[in-house]
Design an enzyme around this catalytic site. Sequence first.
Site, short mmCIF file in Angstrom:
data_model
loop_
_atom_site.label_atom_id
_atom_site.label_comp_id
_atom_site.label_asym_id
_atom_site.label_seq_id
_atom_site.Cartn_x
_atom_site.Cartn_y
_atom_site.Cartn_z
N TYR A 186 11.16 -11.74 27.07
CA TYR A 186 12.23 -12.38 27.86
C TYR A 186 12.46 -11.61 29.15
CZ TYR A 186 14.55 -16.38 25.80
OH TYR A 186 14.86 -17.64 25.42
N GLU A 233 14.88 -12.74 31.99
CA GLU A 233 15.82 -13.41 32.91
C GLU A 233 16.14 -12.52 34.11
OE1 GLU A 233 17.59 -14.38 29.47
OE2 GLU A 233 18.34 -16.37 30.05
N ASP A 271 6.87 -31.91 48.96
CA ASP A 271 6.38 -31.82 47.58
C ASP A 271 4.87 -31.97 47.63
OD1 ASP A 271 5.59 -32.20 44.98
OD2 ASP A 271 7.32 -33.43 44.43
N THR A 281 3.65 -28.09 41.87
CA THR A 281 3.18 -27.67 40.55
C THR A 281 1.95 -26.79 40.78
OG1 THR A 281 1.89 -29.69 40.37
CG2 THR A 281 4.03 -29.68 39.26
N LYS A 328 -2.45 -28.90 39.25
CA LYS A 328 -3.23 -30.07 39.67
C LYS A 328 -4.44 -29.58 40.47
CE LYS A 328 0.71 -33.24 39.38
NZ LYS A 328 1.99 -32.52 39.37
N ARG A 384 0.09 -25.00 33.61
CA ARG A 384 1.22 -25.91 33.79
C ARG A 384 2.41 -25.09 34.24
NH1 ARG A 384 -0.40 -31.20 31.90
NH2 ARG A 384 1.71 -31.75 32.52
N1 DSN Z 1 2.77 -36.63 36.34
C1 DSN Z 1 2.43 -36.35 37.72
C2 DSN Z 1 1.30 -37.19 38.19
O1 DSN Z 1 0.50 -37.62 37.36
O2 DSN Z 1 1.17 -37.43 39.37
C3 DSN Z 1 3.62 -36.48 38.58
O3 DSN Z 1 4.70 -35.84 37.99
#
Ligand code: DSN
Length: 433
Positions: A67, A69, A213, A239, A242, A248
């Site tokens: 942990y 925090e 974003d 994120t 991707k 993740r």
């Molecule tokens: N789930 C993502 C996507 O597939 O683009 C967006 O949050």
Amino acid sequence: MTPPSPAQDTTRDAARHPALAAADPELAALVAAEEQLQADTLRLIPSENYVSAAVLEASGTVLQNKYSEGYPGRRYYEGQQNIDQVERLAVARAKAVFGTDHANVQPYSGSPANLAAYLAFAEPGDTVMGMALPMGGHLTHGWGVSATGRWFRGVQYGVRQDTGLIDFDAVRDLALKERPKLIFCGGTALPRTIDFAAFAEIAREAGAVLVADIAHIAGLVAGGAHPSPVPHADVVSTTTHKTLRGPRGAMLLAREEHAKAIDKAVFPGLQGGPHNQTTAAIAVALHEASLPSFRDYAHAVVANARALAEALLARGFVLVSGGTDNHLILMDLTPKDVPGKVAAKALDRAGIVVNYNTVPYDPRKPFDPSGVRIGTPSLTSRGLGTEHMAVVAEWIDRGVRAAREEDEDALAKIRAEVADLMSTHPAPGLPTG
Ligand code: DSN
């Protein structure tokens, strides 16, 4: 392909994950089956990828037992000798890769990262502006069913029906009329380059904070295959799993003037302890993203998407905006006389994994839309190049035709051909042979 016998399955599971297979054979079998599925199929969902063996390893370390925090040097728990260094490393690498003043690597994923931007810069009931979900935006950009559209007053822009492109005059008019606190740019189904400078100018005129974003394109930005939002946006949200090819997770990048507000919004505003194993894996992914080979990867993702778009156009497919500048292609299947969901499910049976998606001005419902969204991050990670895109387009074409004609034999034939090609292009963590 003949499915393996249950006896073979058990041996396979024990060999790949001995502790898991011994403790929980049922779960081990599911993991092994997923590994086999990912190995055999052509994964075209543009928000997915294959992480490296190093990222995979970092995600499964004992760092998850801790942990933490707070932030490095300012924690509410002792025993942070190593964790502080892990987080400092991730932050330093994020700042270097994206050339930004400040990075927060703690958001659990993209939605909480975006929520932190709301918490930092807006009050409940304030007006916020983003791209409408059916036009290619994201739920958290103020869409009605999301908390961001319920707790804030979301006003939404879209793309032009004739071009599939953002109409910046319309965005400016809306921003000046509504004077939102926040403007989001970016989305989940945008096949074209995002003009961050144009959004920044509008945000300045309207007195809004601009949040870019870049979840979908972060890897392209890191690899120099898409312009960076950093010189233009107040805050960048992304994120890490991707095109960036990390675990993740998510990050918020910001100018120094916004650093405190962002950090406070993430913790203690929204989250408790950071997921340290994810932070470590983000650090590894950012190291990989700083290498020349990642530049090559990012450019190859775009080259593959362009080649695939051209091959699909040659086969009579209608693509939103007429093609792509990035990793993503949005197909409108209306002229093919097959609903997106029917096509997506048929392609899945053919070993080609896509997702059905609305297209701008879609007359059909989001759960049964006209489009299919595809992308090239995963296949590029497995080493497929532009020379393979003709056959990928052919499989999609045959699969969509088979969906219309309900021809299961044709789908099974494609599945075997796909598995054949994929068996010669391994990916980390997946079984070979
Ligand atoms: N789930 C993502 C996507 O597939 O683009 C967006 O949050």
